[in-house]
Scaffold this motif. Sequence first.
Motif, PDB file in Angstrom:
ATOM      1  N   LEU A   1       0.876  -1.113  -0.197  1.00 37.48           N
ATOM      2  CA  LEU A   1       0.002  -0.195   0.022  1.00 37.48           C
ATOM      3  C   LEU A   1       0.763   1.144  -0.083  1.00 37.48           C
ATOM      4  O   LEU A   1       1.973   1.415   0.404  1.00 37.48           O
ATOM      5  N   LYS A   2       0.293   2.513  -0.270  1.00 33.84           N
ATOM      6  CA  LYS A   2       1.033   3.564  -0.598  1.00 33.84           C
ATOM      7  C   LYS A   2       0.067   4.843  -0.107  1.00 33.84           C
ATOM      8  O   LYS A   2      -1.125   4.544   0.046  1.00 33.84           O
ATOM      9  N   PRO A   3       0.721   6.072   0.292  1.00 33.29           N
ATOM     10  CA  PRO A   3      -0.144   6.929   0.696  1.00 33.29           C
ATOM     11  C   PRO A   3      -1.224   7.129  -0.099  1.00 33.29           C
ATOM     12  O   PRO A   3      -0.876   7.122  -1.447  1.00 33.29           O
ATOM     13  N   GLY A   4      -2.374   7.411   0.297  1.00 37.53           N
ATOM     14  CA  GLY A   4      -3.486   7.859  -0.608  1.00 37.53           C
ATOM     15  C   GLY A   4      -4.517   6.619  -0.833  1.00 37.53           C
ATOM     16  O   GLY A   4      -5.628   6.924  -1.126  1.00 37.53           O
ATOM     17  N   ASP A   5      -3.895   5.569  -0.765  1.00 41.68           N
ATOM     18  CA  ASP A   5      -4.844   4.311  -0.744  1.00 41.68           C
ATOM     19  C   ASP A   5      -5.647   3.970   0.556  1.00 41.68           C
ATOM     20  O   ASP A   5      -5.415   4.841   1.591  1.00 41.68           O
TER      21      ASP A   5
END
Length: 126
Positions: free
Chosen positions: A75-79
Amino acid sequence: MQEFEPSQNVFGGKLETCSDAPKTGFFRNGCCDTGSSDSGSHTVCVVLNDEFLAFSKYVGNDLSTPNPRYGFLGLKPGDQWCLCAGRFLQAHEQGLAPHVLLKSTHHRALDIVPFDVLKQYAIDLQ
Protein backbone atom coordinates in the motif's frame (compact mmCIF):
# COMPACT_ATOMS: atom_id res chain seq x y z
CA MET A 1 -19.83 -20.62 6.30
CA GLN A 2 -18.89 -17.09 7.35
CA GLU A 3 -21.73 -14.85 8.42
CA PHE A 4 -21.50 -11.12 7.86
CA GLU A 5 -22.56 -8.65 10.51
CA PRO A 6 -25.19 -6.25 9.15
CA SER A 7 -23.44 -3.91 6.69
CA GLN A 8 -24.13 -0.64 8.46
CA ASN A 9 -21.83 2.31 8.91
CA VAL A 10 -21.25 4.25 12.14
CA PHE A 11 -24.33 6.39 11.39
CA GLY A 12 -26.57 3.33 11.04
CA GLY A 13 -26.85 3.79 7.27
CA LYS A 14 -25.67 1.66 4.36
CA LEU A 15 -21.97 0.79 4.57
CA GLU A 16 -20.28 2.41 1.58
CA THR A 17 -17.37 0.90 -0.33
CA CYS A 18 -13.96 1.74 1.12
CA SER A 19 -11.78 0.70 -1.84
CA ASP A 20 -11.87 -1.54 -4.87
CA ALA A 21 -8.34 -0.55 -5.96
CA PRO A 22 -6.67 -1.86 -3.95
CA LYS A 23 -9.36 -4.35 -3.00
CA THR A 24 -9.73 -4.07 0.76
CA GLY A 25 -11.72 -5.53 3.62
CA PHE A 26 -11.42 -8.69 5.65
CA PHE A 27 -13.44 -10.43 2.94
CA ARG A 28 -11.69 -8.51 0.12
CA ASN A 29 -15.05 -7.26 -1.10
CA GLY A 30 -14.09 -3.57 -1.04
CA CYS A 31 -16.07 -2.89 2.14
CA CYS A 32 -15.12 -2.90 5.82
CA ASP A 33 -17.56 -5.74 6.51
CA THR A 34 -16.91 -7.93 9.50
CA GLY A 35 -18.11 -11.20 10.93
CA SER A 36 -17.34 -13.89 13.45
CA SER A 37 -14.02 -14.90 11.84
CA ASP A 38 -12.66 -11.33 11.74
CA SER A 39 -10.86 -11.34 15.08
CA GLY A 40 -8.97 -8.14 14.13
CA SER A 41 -12.15 -6.14 13.44
CA HIS A 42 -11.05 -4.74 10.05
CA THR A 43 -13.76 -2.11 10.29
CA VAL A 44 -12.22 1.39 10.02
CA CYS A 45 -11.93 2.82 6.49
CA VAL A 46 -8.83 5.02 6.38
CA VAL A 47 -6.84 7.01 3.85
CA LEU A 48 -3.24 5.93 4.37
CA ASN A 49 -0.37 8.37 4.78
CA ASP A 50 3.42 8.05 5.13
CA GLU A 51 3.38 8.53 8.91
CA PHE A 52 0.83 5.82 9.55
CA LEU A 53 2.49 3.36 7.15
CA ALA A 54 5.84 3.87 8.95
CA PHE A 55 4.13 3.44 12.35
CA SER A 56 2.35 0.27 11.24
CA LYS A 57 5.62 -1.19 9.98
CA TYR A 58 7.35 -0.25 13.24
CA VAL A 59 4.72 -2.08 15.33
CA GLY A 60 4.96 -5.20 13.19
CA ASN A 61 2.40 -4.89 10.40
CA ASP A 62 4.23 -3.83 7.24
CA LEU A 63 1.50 -2.69 4.87
CA SER A 64 3.78 -0.95 2.36
CA THR A 65 6.06 -3.81 1.26
CA PRO A 66 4.66 -6.07 -1.48
CA ASN A 67 4.24 -9.72 -0.56
CA PRO A 68 3.71 -11.61 -3.86
CA ARG A 69 3.26 -14.90 -2.00
CA TYR A 70 -0.12 -13.62 -0.86
CA GLY A 71 -0.86 -11.51 -3.93
CA PHE A 72 -0.34 -8.38 -1.83
CA LEU A 73 1.02 -5.47 -3.87
CA GLY A 74 1.77 -3.21 -0.90
CA LEU A 75 0.00 0.00 0.00
CA LYS A 76 1.01 3.61 -0.53
CA PRO A 77 -0.08 7.01 0.78
CA GLY A 78 -3.52 7.92 -0.56
CA ASP A 79 -4.74 4.30 -0.70
CA GLN A 80 -7.94 3.61 1.21
CA TRP A 81 -7.89 0.53 3.43
CA CYS A 82 -10.01 -1.27 6.02
CA LEU A 83 -7.86 -1.02 9.11
CA CYS A 84 -8.15 -3.02 12.31
CA ALA A 85 -10.01 -0.91 14.85
CA GLY A 86 -7.46 -1.68 17.57
CA ARG A 87 -4.57 -0.57 15.36
CA PHE A 88 -6.41 2.65 14.55
CA LEU A 89 -6.92 3.34 18.26
CA GLN A 90 -3.26 2.58 18.94
CA ALA A 91 -2.22 5.01 16.18
CA HIS A 92 -4.56 7.65 17.62
CA GLU A 93 -2.94 7.24 21.04
CA GLN A 94 0.46 7.83 19.39
CA GLY A 95 -0.79 10.85 17.43
CA LEU A 96 -0.39 9.01 14.11
CA ALA A 97 -3.92 8.02 13.09
CA PRO A 98 -4.81 8.49 9.40
CA HIS A 99 -7.94 10.17 8.04
CA VAL A 100 -11.21 8.21 8.25
CA LEU A 101 -14.20 7.80 5.95
CA LEU A 102 -17.09 7.39 8.39
CA LYS A 103 -19.68 6.34 5.79
CA SER A 104 -17.38 3.43 4.91
CA THR A 105 -16.52 2.54 8.52
CA HIS A 106 -18.51 -0.40 9.92
CA HIS A 107 -20.62 0.26 13.02
CA ARG A 108 -18.77 -2.52 14.88
CA ALA A 109 -15.68 -0.26 14.94
CA LEU A 110 -17.53 1.58 17.71
CA ASP A 111 -17.05 -1.48 19.94
CA ILE A 112 -13.36 -0.51 20.07
CA VAL A 113 -13.00 3.13 18.99
CA PRO A 114 -15.18 5.85 20.51
CA PHE A 115 -17.21 7.80 17.94
CA ASP A 116 -15.67 11.09 19.09
CA VAL A 117 -12.21 9.72 18.29
CA LEU A 118 -13.26 8.61 14.80
CA LYS A 119 -14.85 12.02 14.16
CA GLN A 120 -11.53 13.76 14.90
CA TYR A 121 -10.08 12.15 11.74
CA ALA A 122 -13.20 12.15 9.55
CA ILE A 123 -12.95 13.66 6.10
CA ASP A 124 -16.52 12.93 5.05
CA LEU A 125 -18.50 14.93 7.62
CA GLN A 126 -20.67 17.71 6.21
